[in-house]
Design an enzyme around this catalytic site. Sequence first.
Site, PDB file in Angstrom:
ATOM      1  N   THR A  65      23.574   3.333  10.807  1.00 41.31           N
ATOM      2  CA  THR A  65      24.977   3.757  10.696  1.00 41.31           C
ATOM      3  C   THR A  65      25.894   2.939  11.606  1.00 41.31           C
ATOM      4  O   THR A  65      27.052   2.688  11.260  1.00 41.31           O
ATOM      5  CB  THR A  65      25.064   5.269  11.024  1.00 41.31           C
ATOM      6  OG1 THR A  65      24.342   5.968  10.000  1.00 41.31           O
ATOM      7  CG2 THR A  65      26.478   5.770  11.070  1.00 41.31           C
ATOM      8  N   CYS A  89      23.524   8.534   7.839  1.00 44.16           N
ATOM      9  CA  CYS A  89      23.112   9.863   8.307  1.00 44.16           C
ATOM     10  C   CYS A  89      22.635   9.731   9.749  1.00 44.16           C
ATOM     11  O   CYS A  89      21.681   8.995  10.024  1.00 44.16           O
ATOM     12  CB  CYS A  89      21.989  10.392   7.421  1.00 44.16           C
ATOM     13  SG  CYS A  89      21.239  11.884   8.091  1.00 44.16           S
ATOM     14  N   ILE A  91      21.257  11.891  12.916  1.00 38.45           N
ATOM     15  CA  ILE A  91      20.709  13.198  13.276  1.00 38.45           C
ATOM     16  C   ILE A  91      20.590  13.270  14.795  1.00 38.45           C
ATOM     17  O   ILE A  91      20.062  12.341  15.430  1.00 38.45           O
ATOM     18  CB  ILE A  91      19.348  13.420  12.587  1.00 38.45           C
ATOM     19  CG1 ILE A  91      19.533  13.374  11.061  1.00 38.45           C
ATOM     20  CG2 ILE A  91      18.746  14.767  13.007  1.00 38.45           C
ATOM     21  CD1 ILE A  91      18.263  13.464  10.254  1.00 38.45           C
ATOM     22  N   GLU A  94      17.331  13.439  21.211  1.00 39.66           N
ATOM     23  CA  GLU A  94      17.317  13.862  22.618  1.00 39.66           C
ATOM     24  C   GLU A  94      18.172  12.960  23.504  1.00 39.66           C
ATOM     25  O   GLU A  94      18.436  13.286  24.650  1.00 39.66           O
ATOM     26  CB  GLU A  94      15.875  13.869  23.119  1.00 39.66           C
ATOM     27  CG  GLU A  94      15.067  14.999  22.495  1.00 39.66           C
ATOM     28  CD  GLU A  94      13.626  14.997  22.946  1.00 39.66           C
ATOM     29  OE1 GLU A  94      13.220  14.043  23.618  1.00 39.66           O
ATOM     30  OE2 GLU A  94      12.916  15.949  22.606  1.00 39.66           O
ATOM     31  N   THR A  95      18.560  11.801  22.968  1.00 37.88           N
ATOM     32  CA  THR A  95      19.356  10.874  23.781  1.00 37.88           C
ATOM     33  C   THR A  95      20.821  10.915  23.339  1.00 37.88           C
ATOM     34  O   THR A  95      21.161  11.604  22.373  1.00 37.88           O
ATOM     35  CB  THR A  95      18.843   9.427  23.627  1.00 37.88           C
ATOM     36  OG1 THR A  95      19.137   8.998  22.296  1.00 37.88           O
ATOM     37  CG2 THR A  95      17.353   9.346  23.879  1.00 37.88           C
ATOM     38  N   HIS A  97      22.401   8.605  21.920  1.00 36.20           N
ATOM     39  CA  HIS A  97      22.646   7.713  20.801  1.00 36.20           C
ATOM     40  C   HIS A  97      23.612   8.320  19.775  1.00 36.20           C
ATOM     41  O   HIS A  97      24.474   7.655  19.238  1.00 36.20           O
ATOM     42  CB  HIS A  97      21.321   7.390  20.086  1.00 36.20           C
ATOM     43  CG  HIS A  97      20.772   6.062  20.434  1.00 36.20           C
ATOM     44  ND1 HIS A  97      19.854   5.868  21.439  1.00 36.20           N
ATOM     45  CD2 HIS A  97      21.006   4.841  19.913  1.00 36.20           C
ATOM     46  CE1 HIS A  97      19.557   4.596  21.514  1.00 36.20           C
ATOM     47  NE2 HIS A  97      20.241   3.951  20.608  1.00 36.20           N
ATOM     48  N   ARG A 136      22.725  18.756   2.594  1.00 35.76           N
ATOM     49  CA  ARG A 136      23.954  18.058   2.188  1.00 35.76           C
ATOM     50  C   ARG A 136      23.676  16.751   1.438  1.00 35.76           C
ATOM     51  O   ARG A 136      24.582  15.973   1.173  1.00 35.76           O
ATOM     52  CB  ARG A 136      24.805  17.776   3.437  1.00 35.76           C
ATOM     53  CG  ARG A 136      25.375  19.044   4.056  1.00 35.76           C
ATOM     54  CD  ARG A 136      25.739  18.898   5.510  1.00 35.76           C
ATOM     55  NE  ARG A 136      26.286  20.139   6.044  1.00 35.76           N
ATOM     56  CZ  ARG A 136      25.537  21.200   6.434  1.00 35.76           C
ATOM     57  NH1 ARG A 136      24.209  21.160   6.353  1.00 35.76           N
ATOM     58  NH2 ARG A 136      26.124  22.294   6.888  1.00 35.76           N
TER      59      ARG A 136
END
Length: 162
Positions: A65, A89, A91, A94-95, A97, A136
């Site tokens: 992305t 997309c 998602i 844990e970071t 990013h 979605r």
Amino acid sequence: MASNLKNLSETNLEKSSQFKKWHIGLVVADWNPSITHAMRDAALSFLKEKGIKNSHLHVHAVPGTFELPLGAQYLALQEKMDAIISIGCVIQGETRHFDFICDACAHGITQVGLKFNMPVIFGVLTTQTLEQAQDRAGGKHGNKGIEAAETALKMLQLRDAI
Ligand code: DLZ
């Protein structure tokens, strides 16, 4: 949020002969491909169903992305292009990013649209979980690819009307 109010696959756009002349670029992130490819395929089916010629659909992939704005800019440089749909997309992991990628992409896509005076559509899912993305991308909330494709055609109708 929005998808609780609107199913992303619902459309009120009538097929029109004006669509036949338009060239539409799609730039699709290959990260989370089960999601982005489902969005791409739904967008392509919708555009063809509405009357965009197969030969006027220009589909290209980028790694993630974050690369969508530059991919969109490469397409915008093609003189024949009328609109671009970016599909990605992101998602939440844990970071951090997630925040960097979403912010950079949204900002970059906006910039390309304004720079080229062209609809460059933000067909990007930004979800907390894979399940929310699946909902979605053809699941219970419809398909974001269709909503993005419909938005591109509506913006071109606006351009031509003005
Ligand atoms: C690095 C990364 C991460 C962690 N997550 C995603 C994601 O959820 N969705 C997505 O489209 N791309 C992700 N990327 C990749 C970045 O967009 C970009 O391709 C890389 O940072 C380039 O090195």
